[in-house]
Motif scaffolding. Structure first.
Motif, PDB file in Angstrom:
ATOM      1  N   VAL A   1      -3.673  -0.160  -2.261  1.00 27.20           N
ATOM      2  CA  VAL A   1      -3.675  -1.329  -1.356  1.00 27.20           C
ATOM      3  C   VAL A   1      -2.450  -2.204  -1.617  1.00 27.20           C
ATOM      4  O   VAL A   1      -1.765  -2.053  -2.624  1.00 27.20           O
TER       5      VAL A   1
ATOM      6  N   GLU B   1      -7.985  -3.096   3.724  1.00 25.95           N
ATOM      7  CA  GLU B   1      -7.144  -1.895   3.575  1.00 25.95           C
ATOM      8  C   GLU B   1      -7.909  -0.735   2.930  1.00 25.95           C
ATOM      9  O   GLU B   1      -7.553   0.426   3.102  1.00 25.95           O
TER      10      GLU B   1
ATOM     11  N   ASN C   1      -8.964   2.197   5.000  1.00 27.30           N
ATOM     12  CA  ASN C   1      -8.053   3.310   5.308  1.00 27.30           C
ATOM     13  C   ASN C   1      -8.223   4.487   4.356  1.00 27.30           C
ATOM     14  O   ASN C   1      -7.663   5.554   4.586  1.00 27.30           O
TER      15      ASN C   1
ATOM     16  N   GLN D   1       0.840  -1.200   0.000  1.00 26.27           N
ATOM     17  CA  GLN D   1       0.000   0.000   0.000  1.00 26.27           C
ATOM     18  C   GLN D   1       0.878   1.254   0.000  1.00 26.27           C
ATOM     19  O   GLN D   1       1.834   1.336   0.777  1.00 26.27           O
TER      20      GLN D   1
END
Lengths: 129, 361
Positions: free
Chosen positions: A74, A112, A115, A54
């Motif tokens: 990611v 992910e 985020n 990422q």
């Protein structure tokens, strides 16, 4: 006013990430980013099979004005790249969310995506810039 | 403090993307920079260049002063209105600025110098004027609009005040005519035919809008940069500055060595540089591989020696990347460019790629 569809997530470095039905993630740059860059003239694509963490740099888009790095939203492995961009980088200007996609990555951990920013937060970010 | 030209609000009305350019808030494009580039090559476009500095040199010794000040020789200007491109050098032959000088008569000349160098230019002009009977008159209340492209003259002439339109239709390339405060030069920075029009600030917005109404496309500094790059025209601050002399900047042709009795600032330094004959060369590059050449990329020659790209970018006319570079003089027909750690092949050419709509390579 740039367009920010709410079916996908956004990185503060101006990539979008769209989770597809097969669990892979399609990546491109936002309408805001393409407008800021101006006419695109060259895209350096990543390679299929390339493994990324990422926020790794993995591609470069160049406009008449400047070169800009693209970061992977990611961790995962590149499974497809948009070869049409080699001859038609302007597809990113014309259709940043559809024809102008850059690569597809198979994520190690799809969570992910959490985020990243949602459309509204990304829109707020660009309005502050 | 950011400077604004008188056309600033007109640019914003048109939805221009504005950027800081040497302390000036200027339009980089009004939409697509590539479309703007093509308008100029194929029909007509216009640029607000009011940020540039207009300076009149007046006085009994105006000619002698400019012969001392400039590396090119204003004695070449014998016809009223004729223009000359020149470098202004320091004692070490470093380039303080490049400029255009127009000959009005033996006691009156007009200079157009760069915006980013304004303060140091004015200071230098004043300093060098000490021993001459001249006055240096900056004209900050004049606007300047460049209308460029094969259709530029036919669009502009009917819009000029009365007789000036008739005169402008007759002037030859690199010449000017004027009436009152309106001044029309058949000059430009694009490699196309056209005019640079200096006019009173209070007339600028009206004239700009009239030009739009007859189909002249507003173009930003982005297109101006790709047009001048294709045309092989240097940009001060990028392709040369005070640490560089004309010979290594592709500007030897602008230095008037004859008559030998004329002394100009920087001449002695430039003569000894010339005698040493080891100056770098200024060349054009065409990228053979895919990618985009940019300023400051490293040029690698076959023997491993290195040079540097000074200006690079994408050529909309040639649909490939081109550049200017300063390189060791032994460069061959090709070289390699380091683009993000990868060496890509470029062809070495004369730095003039496109003129009057035609590819020159």
């Amino acid at each position: 006013m740039s367009n920010t569809p709410d079916d996908r997530k956004y990185a503060d470095s101006h990539e979008w990430a769209l989770l597809e039905a097969d669990g892979n993630i399609r990546v491109g740059i936002t309408d805001y980013a393409q407008e800021l860059l101006g006419d695109l003239v060259f895209v350096e694509l990543p390679e299929v099979g390339q493994k990324l963490v990422q926020a790794d740099e993995c591609s470069v888009v160049e406009s008449v004005k400047a070169a800009s790095d693209i970061y992977s939203p990611v961790t995962g492995e590149i499974v497809a790249i948009n070869n049409d961009l080699e001859d038609s980088p302007e597809a990113i200007n014309d259709s940043p969310y559809e024809d102008g996609w850059i690569f597809i990555i198979k994520p190690e951990d799809v969570s992910e995506l959490d985020n990243l920013l949602d459309a509204e937060s990304y829109q707020n970010l660009t309005e502050d810039e | 403090m950011t400077n604004k030209t008188i056309l600033n609000s007109a640019h914003r009305e048109l939805g221009a993307r504005m950027v800081d350019f040497g302390g000036w808030d200027m339009p980089v494009n009004y939409g697509s920079q590539i479309d703007e580039h093509h308008y100029v090559r194929q029909s007509v476009g216009m640029f607000d260049v009011s940020h540039m500095t207009v300076v009149d040199i007046n006085g009994l010794e105006a000619k002698a002063y400019l012969q001392h000040l400039l590396a090119n020789d204003v004695a070449k200007l014998t016809r009223q209105g004729k223009a000359l491109y020149s470098c202004m050098l320091n004692e070490k032959a470093g380039i303080i600025d490049d400029l255009i000088v127009y000959f009005l008569d033996e006691q009156n000349y007009r200079l157009v110098v760069n915006a980013s160098t304004r303060d140091k230019d004015i200071a230098w002009l004043e300093q060098q004027a000490e021993d001459f009977d001249v006055t240096i008159n900056e004209k900050p209340t004049l606007a300047m609009i460049a209308v460029q492209g094969p259709k530029a003259r036919q669009k502009v002439c009917p819009l000029l005040p009365e007789r000036l339109g008739l005169a402008a239709a007759e002037i030859k390339p690199f010449s000017a005519c004027w009436h009152g405060e309106w001044f029309v030069g058949r000059t430009g920075y694009t490699g196309e035919d056209g005019f640079e029009i200096i006019l009173p600030e209070d007339k600028a917005e009206g004239f700009w809008k009239q030009l739009i109404s007859v189909g002249v496309h507003p173009c930003g500094l982005g297109a101006r940069d790709t047009l001048r790059l294709e045309a092989g025209m240097n940009l001060y601050g990028q392709d040369m500055d005070e640490s560089k002399h004309p010979i290594e900047s592709g500007l030897n042709w602008t230095v008037a060595w004859e008559p030998g009795v004329r002394n100009f600032v920087g001449k002695q330094a430039l003569l000894s540089i010339k005698e040493q004959a080891n100056s770098d060369k200024f060349v054009g590059l065409i990228l053979e591989d895919k990618g985009v050449l940019r300023g400051h990329q490293t040029v690698v020659l076959d023997d491993g020696s290195r040079g540097e790209i000074t200006s690079g970018g994408y050529s909309p006319t040639m649909e490939r990347s081109i550049a200017f570079a300063r390189v060791p003089a032994n460069i061959g027909k090709t070289c390699k460019i380091d683009i993000r750690g990868k060496l890509k092949v470029a062809r070495v050419v004369k730095p003039c790629f496109v003129r009057r709509g035609e590819v020159q390579i």
